[in-house]
Design an enzyme around this catalytic site. Structure first.
Site, mmCIF file in Angstrom:
data_model
loop_
_atom_site.group_PDB
_atom_site.id
_atom_site.type_symbol
_atom_site.label_atom_id
_atom_site.label_comp_id
_atom_site.label_asym_id
_atom_site.label_seq_id
_atom_site.Cartn_x
_atom_site.Cartn_y
_atom_site.Cartn_z
ATOM 1 C CG HIS A 66 -0.302 -0.062 2.699
ATOM 2 N ND1 HIS A 66 0.296 -0.898 2.832
ATOM 3 C CD2 HIS A 66 -0.260 0.687 3.478
ATOM 4 C CE1 HIS A 66 0.428 -1.321 4.673
ATOM 5 N NE2 HIS A 66 0.561 -0.035 4.787
ATOM 6 C CG HIS B 150 1.551 5.333 4.250
ATOM 7 N ND1 HIS B 150 0.389 4.928 4.256
ATOM 8 C CD2 HIS B 150 1.783 3.805 3.949
ATOM 9 C CE1 HIS B 150 0.427 4.111 6.217
ATOM 10 N NE2 HIS B 150 1.167 3.157 5.678
#
Length: 125
Positions: free
Chosen positions: A104, A106
């Site tokens: 993922h 950010h």
């Protein structure tokens, strides 16, 4: 680790609700429930395909990795607070601060960010 269901898998499947900012057939972006800045968005691939960490990327992951980075530009167009600047961070592994084993990104912004962004826990002399 790829076989384990993560919180992000549950968000993609709709089992857990998220405040979605953007999605397409390959990725999903949503507001982090524990924001570290006024704007803190997580961008994930909808299918991990072995991509639990950036350091685990293989040749077949190149397309989705490029798609994720390009998608950041689309998210910036949608979120006015990011237009003055932002930071992208990918935590990798335990010492890198990764807590969910699903790659993922950010996307952090909405204020003047400082440098360095974190502490190593040791003092260099």
């Amino acid at each position: 680790m790829d076989a384990e269901i993560t919180i992000f898998d549950k968000i993609v499947s709709g089992q857990i609700k998220a405040n979605i900012v953007y999605q397409d057939d390959q990725c999903l972006a949503f507001h982090d429930v524990n924001p570290q800045a006024p704007v803190h968005i997580l961008l994930i691939p909808k299918q991990r395909n072995g991509l639990t960490q950036l350091s685990k990327a293989q040749e077949h992951n190149k397309e989705i990795l490029g798609h994720l980075l390009f998608t950041v530009t689309k998210i910036v167009e949608l979120v006015d607070e990011l237009k003055k600047g932002f930071r992208i961070v990918i935590n990798d592994g335990e010492n890198g601060g990764q807590s969910v084993w699903h790659l993922h990104i950010h996307i952090i912004g909405g204020e003047q960010l400082t440098w360095p962004p974190g502490s190593s826990g040791s003092q260099k002399k």
